[in-house]
Design a protein around this motif. Sequence first.
Motif, PDB file in Angstrom:
ATOM      1  N   ALA A 153      10.490   8.084   3.892  1.00 32.75           N
ATOM      2  CA  ALA A 153      11.368   8.499   2.800  1.00 32.75           C
ATOM      3  C   ALA A 153      10.615   9.367   1.801  1.00 32.75           C
ATOM      4  N   THR A 154       9.375   9.002   1.497  1.00 29.24           N
ATOM      5  CA  THR A 154       8.567   9.805   0.572  1.00 29.24           C
ATOM      6  C   THR A 154       8.312  11.182   1.151  1.00 29.24           C
ATOM      7  N   THR A 155       8.018  11.253   2.437  1.00 31.18           N
ATOM      8  CA  THR A 155       7.791  12.545   3.087  1.00 31.18           C
ATOM      9  C   THR A 155       9.022  13.429   2.992  1.00 31.18           C
TER      10      THR A 155
ATOM     11  N   VAL B 167       0.837  -1.210   0.000  1.00 31.45           N
ATOM     12  CA  VAL B 167       0.000   0.000   0.000  1.00 31.45           C
ATOM     13  C   VAL B 167       0.866   1.252   0.000  1.00 31.45           C
ATOM     14  N   GLU B 168       1.929   1.249   0.810  1.00 31.98           N
ATOM     15  CA  GLU B 168       2.794   2.422   0.887  1.00 31.98           C
ATOM     16  C   GLU B 168       3.532   2.665  -0.424  1.00 31.98           C
ATOM     17  N   LEU B 169       3.961   1.591  -1.086  1.00 34.41           N
ATOM     18  CA  LEU B 169       4.635   1.759  -2.374  1.00 34.41           C
ATOM     19  C   LEU B 169       3.693   2.357  -3.419  1.00 34.41           C
ATOM     20  N   ALA B 170       2.457   1.860  -3.452  1.00 36.78           N
ATOM     21  CA  ALA B 170       1.486   2.408  -4.400  1.00 36.78           C
ATOM     22  C   ALA B 170       1.172   3.863  -4.071  1.00 36.78           C
ATOM     23  N   GLY B 171       0.999   4.150  -2.774  1.00 37.03           N
ATOM     24  CA  GLY B 171       0.726   5.527  -2.388  1.00 37.03           C
ATOM     25  C   GLY B 171       1.885   6.451  -2.689  1.00 37.03           C
ATOM     26  N   ALA B 172       3.108   5.984  -2.443  1.00 36.75           N
ATOM     27  CA  ALA B 172       4.277   6.809  -2.725  1.00 36.75           C
ATOM     28  C   ALA B 172       4.393   7.098  -4.216  1.00 36.75           C
ATOM     29  N   ARG B 173       4.138   6.068  -5.038  1.00 39.63           N
ATOM     30  CA  ARG B 173       4.204   6.283  -6.483  1.00 39.63           C
ATOM     31  C   ARG B 173       3.193   7.349  -6.927  1.00 39.63           C
ATOM     32  N   GLY B 174       1.984   7.289  -6.381  1.00 38.97           N
ATOM     33  CA  GLY B 174       0.971   8.259  -6.770  1.00 38.97           C
ATOM     34  C   GLY B 174       1.282   9.662  -6.284  1.00 38.97           C
ATOM     35  N   VAL B 175       1.738   9.787  -5.036  1.00 36.18           N
ATOM     36  CA  VAL B 175       2.042  11.107  -4.487  1.00 36.18           C
ATOM     37  C   VAL B 175       3.220  11.738  -5.215  1.00 36.18           C
ATOM     38  N   LEU B 176       4.257  10.956  -5.491  1.00 33.53           N
ATOM     39  CA  LEU B 176       5.423  11.490  -6.192  1.00 33.53           C
ATOM     40  C   LEU B 176       5.073  11.893  -7.617  1.00 33.53           C
ATOM     41  N   ALA B 177       4.239  11.088  -8.270  1.00 31.80           N
ATOM     42  CA  ALA B 177       3.820  11.442  -9.633  1.00 31.80           C
ATOM     43  C   ALA B 177       3.019  12.733  -9.625  1.00 31.80           C
TER      44      ALA B 177
ATOM     45  N   ALA C 138       8.888   8.136 -10.255  1.00 32.03           N
ATOM     46  CA  ALA C 138       9.162   7.093  -9.257  1.00 32.03           C
ATOM     47  C   ALA C 138       9.271   5.751  -9.952  1.00 32.03           C
ATOM     48  N   LYS C 139      10.359   5.026  -9.680  1.00 35.95           N
ATOM     49  CA  LYS C 139      10.590   3.697 -10.244  1.00 35.95           C
ATOM     50  C   LYS C 139      10.677   2.695  -9.098  1.00 35.95           C
ATOM     51  N   VAL C 140       9.781   1.706  -9.092  1.00 36.04           N
ATOM     52  CA  VAL C 140       9.721   0.708  -8.027  1.00 36.04           C
ATOM     53  C   VAL C 140      10.002  -0.659  -8.635  1.00 36.04           C
ATOM     54  N   THR C 141      10.966  -1.377  -8.066  1.00 36.32           N
ATOM     55  CA  THR C 141      11.311  -2.712  -8.548  1.00 36.32           C
ATOM     56  C   THR C 141      11.396  -3.662  -7.358  1.00 36.32           C
ATOM     57  N   GLY C 142      11.041  -4.945  -7.596  1.00 33.91           N
ATOM     58  CA  GLY C 142      11.134  -5.960  -6.559  1.00 33.91           C
ATOM     59  C   GLY C 142       9.780  -6.514  -6.173  1.00 33.91           C
ATOM     60  N   GLU C 143       9.774  -7.695  -5.576  1.00 32.92           N
ATOM     61  CA  GLU C 143       8.563  -8.366  -5.128  1.00 32.92           C
ATOM     62  C   GLU C 143       8.394  -8.196  -3.620  1.00 32.92           C
ATOM     63  N   THR C 144       7.152  -7.939  -3.205  1.00 34.20           N
ATOM     64  CA  THR C 144       6.888  -7.713  -1.779  1.00 34.20           C
ATOM     65  C   THR C 144       5.729  -8.543  -1.260  1.00 34.20           C
TER      66      THR C 144
ATOM     67  N   GLU D 267      13.796  12.447  -9.684  1.00 35.17           N
ATOM     68  CA  GLU D 267      13.637  11.001  -9.823  1.00 35.17           C
ATOM     69  C   GLU D 267      13.830  10.338  -8.462  1.00 35.17           C
ATOM     70  N   VAL D 268      13.037   9.306  -8.213  1.00 34.95           N
ATOM     71  CA  VAL D 268      13.160   8.500  -6.996  1.00 34.95           C
ATOM     72  C   VAL D 268      13.116   7.034  -7.416  1.00 34.95           C
ATOM     73  N   ALA D 269      14.068   6.233  -6.918  1.00 33.74           N
ATOM     74  CA  ALA D 269      14.118   4.809  -7.219  1.00 33.74           C
ATOM     75  C   ALA D 269      13.970   4.021  -5.922  1.00 33.74           C
ATOM     76  N   VAL D 270      12.998   3.104  -5.897  1.00 36.44           N
ATOM     77  CA  VAL D 270      12.752   2.247  -4.738  1.00 36.44           C
ATOM     78  C   VAL D 270      12.992   0.805  -5.178  1.00 36.44           C
TER      79      VAL D 270
END
Length: 417
Positions: free
Chosen positions: A322-324, A282-292, A298-304, A334-337
């Motif tokens: 970190a997003t805050t 949820v936090e990754l999805a929220g961070a992607r939306g807020v940063l966009a 925002a680039k997010v890679t990996g399985e959670t 650019e932000v890479a997670v």
Amino acid sequence: MRRPGGWWRLKSTPEKVETYTRWSFHFFGVSEAAGIGLATYGQTGPRLATLLSLLVVAHAAACMATAARALDWTLGRRAQPVRELWGLGALTAVLAAVAILLAEHGPAGDGVDTATLSVFTGVQVFGVGTMALGVRHRWRTLAALVGGFAAGAGVVSGAAGVLWPAALVLAGVLLAAGAFTSFTAVFSVWLLKAVYALDDAKETRARLAVAEERLRFGRDLHDVMGRNLAVIALKSELSVQLSRRGRPEAVEQMIEVQRIAQESQREVRDVVRGYREAALEVELAGARGVLAAAGIAAKVTGETADLPAKVQAALGWVVREATTNVLRHGDAKEVAVTVRMSKGRVVLTVENDGVAVATGHGPPAGPGGSGLAGLRERLSAVDGTLEAGPAGKGVFRLTAEVPLPSATADAALEAAS
């Protein structure tokens, strides 16, 4: 020690645009003084060139001072500089009249005509462009301002002895050049106000998101507590009535009230726990939306998906904090997670550019200066670690590592193999 260019990095995007706009208009004044005033020394004698240069420099200084006050008025920081605008208009008209009189009745020579006519047109073009910054109802007023100076230039030059065809050409040149500089000034102000408006809209959107989350939490509490409190109130009232009548059922009703109260406490704890826990997905999805929404890629890679709940909650807080920090500090583009498994540990890396570093110790820790300290406490609860610091020029990296339970680690290794 502040690094070179640190004062610029510490500015927000609207402040950078404002600084650029202000210095652009100051540069116009410098261009006027150098390109028109000093150029007269190569066109005429030193005495006349010095006189013309002093006049142009005085006009350029008046333009720069008026531009600074007009920009402050445009941004709502001071009253409209009416006296400065009228003073600049009068000075422009006087200098133009002096220049055209020197062209017709001053020393003879082609160089004199070239120098005085350049001063005649230049002070009016720069003057009109500067006055455009401080007028209301800009398009209608600008049309009158540019047209008035162009018509006045034609009339004054004709009256001073310039042939009428040449006077009309001068008026046409001033009309075109004045319209261009005025449009440039108005567009620059519009762009500056638009940048500030967008920045205010971004802050408003963030406040609305916080308010919406508070409303959601309030609704959840109301749904949990409203029903149970109503039942408690009814059963308490019934118990009072039974007790007054000496009925033994009153004890049973109070026991039921006690049970419902304890259940309510448990439900409230569940609601608050769910509100405070941060799921990684949820936090990754929220961070992607807020940063966009903030214009940051925002680039997010990996399985959670297969991570344990406690690990996801701890790492979810890392993503949230970190997003805050990225939004509040610096000017990231650019932000890479990255989330990866490594030898029975899950490693979360958040890296961003555009860091505003004033002291060489990285961006502030977060709200109240304890954001990173709070993250270390949360990670320590699951035996995790946190590292944060510069990772190159203008780049900041935050790395969190959490050990996986043995079963989860074995499954992850098997899946990886």
